[in-house]
Enzyme design. Structure first.
Site, PDB file in Angstrom:
ATOM      1  N   CYS A 135     -51.510 -56.886 -15.570  1.00 50.42           N
ATOM      2  CA  CYS A 135     -50.964 -55.894 -16.684  1.00 50.42           C
ATOM      3  C   CYS A 135     -51.201 -56.531 -18.047  1.00 50.42           C
ATOM      4  CB  CYS A 135     -49.424 -56.009 -16.120  1.00 50.42           C
ATOM      5  SG  CYS A 135     -48.534 -54.699 -17.369  1.00 50.42           S
ATOM      6  N   CYS A 138     -48.032 -55.896 -20.260  1.00 52.62           N
ATOM      7  CA  CYS A 138     -46.957 -56.801 -20.046  1.00 52.62           C
ATOM      8  C   CYS A 138     -46.982 -58.146 -20.536  1.00 52.62           C
ATOM      9  CB  CYS A 138     -46.569 -56.907 -18.336  1.00 52.62           C
ATOM     10  SG  CYS A 138     -46.518 -55.505 -17.707  1.00 52.62           S
ATOM     11  N   ASP A 139     -48.306 -58.845 -20.404  1.00 54.48           N
ATOM     12  CA  ASP A 139     -48.374 -60.363 -20.543  1.00 54.48           C
ATOM     13  C   ASP A 139     -49.563 -60.556 -21.880  1.00 54.48           C
ATOM     14  OD1 ASP A 139     -47.175 -60.631 -18.232  1.00 54.48           O
ATOM     15  OD2 ASP A 139     -48.770 -60.385 -16.883  1.00 54.48           O
TER      16      ASP A 139
END
Ligand code: NAP
Length: 310
Positions: A135, A138-139
């Site tokens: 992701c 997300c990261d």
């Protein structure tokens, strides 16, 4: 006894919830995550949903859920582990087992979506969360100013590479063929970025690092030459696996794991309907998932009329 249980609160499940409420069906939506939205929660921006250009994935998910809340749709945060069909004479129904409760319902819409596919190479599992990610939104922030690799050639890989190029020093897009399957508009955007380099005809053989990703081992599929590329992070975007594992016995699935269902979301088991990314279909998009939610409820209504409680 509920009229309908909806499993999953992504676009398909939430759309079904709204239609079911408006059809006055006694419905419960079961979602394992406290937040609704499914895959769009991990999407930076959505640009192809009619009427909502350039909307952030999180905002879109919130608005979908707010709409369902406005209509007082009922939700339960729980994980479904099994569905059993009870063939009581003239009164077929289902028992949905969750980690909280067992719930009986006359019909079920399974809208549990799909999860990220794995590469299945050495180092992938060992370094998950330590530089291996599924992701980018997300990261990605952890890799500001670093060099990263994105694996895949679809829409998600292209979107991830574009997103990561904003903050990372260099992004390698590694694809196993010599042509991307991503949408033309994304390919065009990629080509404008001078810190994105595409490595064609290249597959990942392994991911190396002690307790953090340090390099990715690559093989050119034409020459079979193996090289090592130093990267701090690897974003794997090689497609989806439908979340049908726990539902294997309740309705027929195809060789790729998708529920075999027609355009009306009708599966091979009477009373079980499949909506969104989890079913066989040509185009897996938010638009088609939302449409499925509506259609599935229409099919449920017909089913409940055909098999009234006796
Ligand atoms: P996808 O379209 O299935 O693409 C997966 C990519 O990974 C393909 O390029 C595939 O290569 C490659 N791949 C698969 N297995 C691999 C392996 N073992 N090793 C190396 N490469 C591998 O999946 P996606 O990009 O996750 O998208 C999923 C669905 O969501 C699609 O239907 C997509 O259109 C949709 N989506 C839409 C949007 C949008 O409209 N804005 C955004 C995101 C996603 P090949 O090309 O060689 O098969």
């Amino acid at each position: 006894m509920r009229d309908l249980i909806i499993i999953g609160a992504g676009p398909a499940g939430l759309s079904a919830a709204i239609y079911a409420k408006r059809a006055a069906l006694n419905t419960l939506v079961i979602e394992k995550n406290p937040l609704s939205g499914g895959q769009i929660m991990n999407t930076y921006e959505v640009d192809n949903y009619l009427g909502l250009p350039n909307i952030g994935g999180f905002e879109m998910a919130s608005r979908f859920r707010e709409h369902a809340d406005l209509l007082n749709c009922e939700f339960l945060t729980a994980e479904v582990s099994k569905i059993t069909k009870i063939d009581e004479k003239d009164n077929p129904y289902f028992i949905i087992k969750t980690n909280i409760d067992e719930i009986a319902a006359r019909s079920v819409i399974i809208a549990a979506g799909a999860s990220h596919a794995k590469l299945g190479v050495p180092g992938e599992t060992e370094l998950a969360g330590m530089g291996v990610s599924y992701c980018a939104t997300c990261d990605g922030a952890f890799f500001r100013g670093r060099t990263v690799a994105v694996i895949g050639g679809g829409d998600v890989a292209a979107e991830d590479a574009i997103f990561l190029a904003r903050a990372c020093e260099k992004v390698y897009l590694i694809h196993r063929r010599n042509e991307l399957r991503a949408a033309a508009i994304l390919i065009e955007a990629l080509q404008k970025l001078n810190n994105v380099e595409i490595l064609w005809d290249t597959v990942v053989e392994g991911i190396d690092g002690e307790d953090q990703v340090e390099a990715v081992k690559l093989r050119n599929v034409n020459t079979n030459v193996i090289t090592s590329l130093n990267v701090a992070g690897i974003f794997i975007a090689v497609g989806l696996v439908p979340n049908t594992k726990i539902f294997q016995n309740i309705a027929p699935i195809n060789e790729k794991g998708y529920f075999i269902a027609d355009e009306n979301c009708v599966t091979g088991t009477s009373g079980i309907f499949a909506a969104g990314d989890i079913r066989t279909k040509k185009l897996r998009q938010i638009t088609t998932a939302v449409a499925d939610g509506a259609i599935a409820v229409t099919s449920v209504q017909q089913y409940l009329l055909d098999f009234p409680m006796k």
